[in-house]
Design a protein around this motif. Sequence first.
Motif, short mmCIF file in Angstrom:
data_model
loop_
_atom_site.label_atom_id
_atom_site.label_comp_id
_atom_site.label_asym_id
_atom_site.label_seq_id
_atom_site.Cartn_x
_atom_site.Cartn_y
_atom_site.Cartn_z
N GLU A 6 1.46 26.41 -75.12
CA GLU A 6 1.63 26.68 -73.70
C GLU A 6 2.53 25.68 -72.98
OE1 GLU A 6 0.33 29.33 -72.05
OE2 GLU A 6 -0.71 30.10 -73.81
N VAL A 7 2.52 24.41 -73.43
CA VAL A 7 3.28 23.37 -72.73
C VAL A 7 3.87 22.40 -73.73
CG1 VAL A 7 3.09 21.41 -71.13
CG2 VAL A 7 1.84 23.50 -70.65
N VAL A 8 5.12 22.00 -73.47
CA VAL A 8 5.79 20.94 -74.22
C VAL A 8 6.22 19.89 -73.20
CG1 VAL A 8 7.78 20.35 -75.65
CG2 VAL A 8 6.57 22.51 -76.03
N ILE A 9 5.86 18.64 -73.46
CA ILE A 9 6.26 17.53 -72.59
C ILE A 9 7.69 17.13 -72.97
CG2 ILE A 9 5.77 15.17 -71.83
CD1 ILE A 9 3.50 17.19 -71.21
N VAL A 10 8.57 17.07 -71.99
CA VAL A 10 9.96 16.67 -72.21
C VAL A 10 10.16 15.32 -71.51
CG1 VAL A 10 12.38 17.27 -71.84
CG2 VAL A 10 10.72 19.08 -72.38
N PRO A 11 10.46 14.26 -72.29
CA PRO A 11 10.59 12.93 -71.69
C PRO A 11 11.93 12.75 -70.98
CG PRO A 11 10.98 12.80 -74.06
CD PRO A 11 10.61 14.23 -73.75
N VAL A 12 11.84 12.39 -69.70
CA VAL A 12 13.05 12.21 -68.89
C VAL A 12 12.98 10.89 -68.13
CG1 VAL A 12 13.40 14.70 -68.66
CG2 VAL A 12 12.14 13.48 -66.89
N SER A 13 14.14 10.39 -67.72
CA SER A 13 14.19 9.14 -66.96
C SER A 13 14.17 9.36 -65.46
CB SER A 13 15.44 8.34 -67.34
OG SER A 13 16.61 9.09 -67.04
N ASP A 14 14.61 10.53 -65.00
CA ASP A 14 14.70 10.82 -63.57
C ASP A 14 14.16 12.23 -63.35
OD1 ASP A 14 15.71 11.84 -61.08
OD2 ASP A 14 17.22 10.25 -61.07
N VAL A 15 12.98 12.32 -62.78
CA VAL A 15 12.30 13.62 -62.62
C VAL A 15 13.12 14.57 -61.75
CG1 VAL A 15 10.21 14.78 -61.83
CG2 VAL A 15 10.03 12.60 -63.04
N ASP A 16 13.65 14.08 -60.65
CA ASP A 16 14.42 14.96 -59.76
C ASP A 16 15.68 15.49 -60.43
OD1 ASP A 16 12.77 14.97 -57.44
OD2 ASP A 16 13.46 12.95 -56.97
N ARG A 17 16.40 14.63 -61.15
CA ARG A 17 17.61 15.06 -61.86
C ARG A 17 17.26 16.09 -62.92
NH1 ARG A 17 20.91 10.95 -65.65
NH2 ARG A 17 18.95 11.17 -66.77
N ALA A 18 16.20 15.84 -63.68
CA ALA A 18 15.78 16.78 -64.72
C ALA A 18 15.32 18.11 -64.11
CB ALA A 18 14.67 16.17 -65.56
N LYS A 19 14.56 18.04 -63.02
CA LYS A 19 14.11 19.28 -62.37
C LYS A 19 15.31 20.11 -61.93
CE LYS A 19 11.62 20.94 -58.31
NZ LYS A 19 10.96 20.56 -57.05
N LYS A 20 16.30 19.47 -61.34
CA LYS A 20 17.51 20.17 -60.90
C LYS A 20 18.22 20.82 -62.09
CE LYS A 20 21.74 19.30 -58.23
NZ LYS A 20 21.68 20.51 -57.47
N PHE A 21 18.34 20.10 -63.21
CA PHE A 21 19.00 20.65 -64.39
C PHE A 21 18.24 21.88 -64.91
CE2 PHE A 21 19.32 20.94 -69.04
CZ PHE A 21 20.68 21.14 -69.18
N TYR A 22 16.94 21.73 -65.13
CA TYR A 22 16.17 22.82 -65.71
C TYR A 22 16.03 24.01 -64.76
CZ TYR A 22 15.18 20.08 -69.84
OH TYR A 22 15.33 19.36 -71.01
N ALA A 23 15.86 23.76 -63.48
CA ALA A 23 15.70 24.86 -62.52
C ALA A 23 17.05 25.47 -62.13
CB ALA A 23 14.97 24.37 -61.28
N ASP A 24 17.99 24.63 -61.71
CA ASP A 24 19.24 25.15 -61.18
C ASP A 24 20.25 25.54 -62.25
OD1 ASP A 24 18.06 24.59 -58.76
OD2 ASP A 24 19.32 22.85 -58.32
N GLN A 25 20.37 24.74 -63.29
CA GLN A 25 21.37 25.05 -64.31
C GLN A 25 20.84 25.98 -65.40
OE1 GLN A 25 23.14 20.77 -64.54
NE2 GLN A 25 24.71 22.23 -65.18
N LEU A 26 19.61 25.79 -65.82
CA LEU A 26 19.07 26.65 -66.88
C LEU A 26 18.34 27.86 -66.33
CD1 LEU A 26 17.79 24.14 -69.57
CD2 LEU A 26 20.00 25.29 -69.41
N GLY A 27 17.95 27.83 -65.07
CA GLY A 27 17.27 28.98 -64.47
C GLY A 27 15.78 29.05 -64.76
N PHE A 28 15.17 27.93 -65.17
CA PHE A 28 13.73 27.89 -65.39
C PHE A 28 13.04 28.02 -64.04
CE2 PHE A 28 13.30 25.28 -69.60
CZ PHE A 28 14.30 26.04 -70.20
N THR A 29 11.87 28.67 -64.02
CA THR A 29 11.06 28.79 -62.81
C THR A 29 10.26 27.51 -62.62
OG1 THR A 29 10.87 31.17 -63.10
CG2 THR A 29 9.19 30.11 -61.73
N VAL A 30 10.25 26.99 -61.40
CA VAL A 30 9.41 25.83 -61.08
C VAL A 30 8.02 26.36 -60.78
CG1 VAL A 30 9.04 23.86 -59.56
CG2 VAL A 30 11.39 24.54 -60.16
N ASP A 31 7.09 26.15 -61.71
CA ASP A 31 5.71 26.62 -61.53
C ASP A 31 4.97 25.75 -60.53
OD1 ASP A 31 6.11 28.59 -63.55
OD2 ASP A 31 5.70 27.07 -65.08
#
Length: 135
Positions: A6-31
């Motif tokens: 159900e969930v995979v933890i992805v280690p990132v250094s900057d949560v906001d930058r990563a959220k922008k990449f996954y949501a805006d560039q990849l089109g993932f839904t922010v749950d």
Amino acid sequence: MNWTLEVVIVPVSDVDRAKKFYADQLGFTVDHDTVISDEARIVQLTPPGSGCSIVIGKGVVPEMPPGSLKGLQLVVPDLRRAHEELLGRGVEVSDIQVVGQNPRPVPDPLDNVGFVFFADPDGNTWGVQQISSRA
């Protein structure tokens, strides 16, 4: 008994930058984006059509070096379309590659063996494979 991932933890250094990449560039839904305190935050994002989400965050997720997760894989029914979509969203993605060969004829020569690859801003790497039989 079914056991679902159900969930995979992805280690990132900057949560906001990563959220922008996954949501805006990849089109993932922010749950959800839950701020617990200045030191603790959890953001869950889900790829379109997926039963498994990713979680990025700080303070309440396991400590892993940012960028250390390698080889996450997404599956799509049309790799050519997915490749164009990633390029259109500004993702630095590889050209389409054929990895191996099918043991029997398939309707599309990219089925099962067609891939593209990309990395998030921290260097966590992803592959995208075409499997049209799941469409």
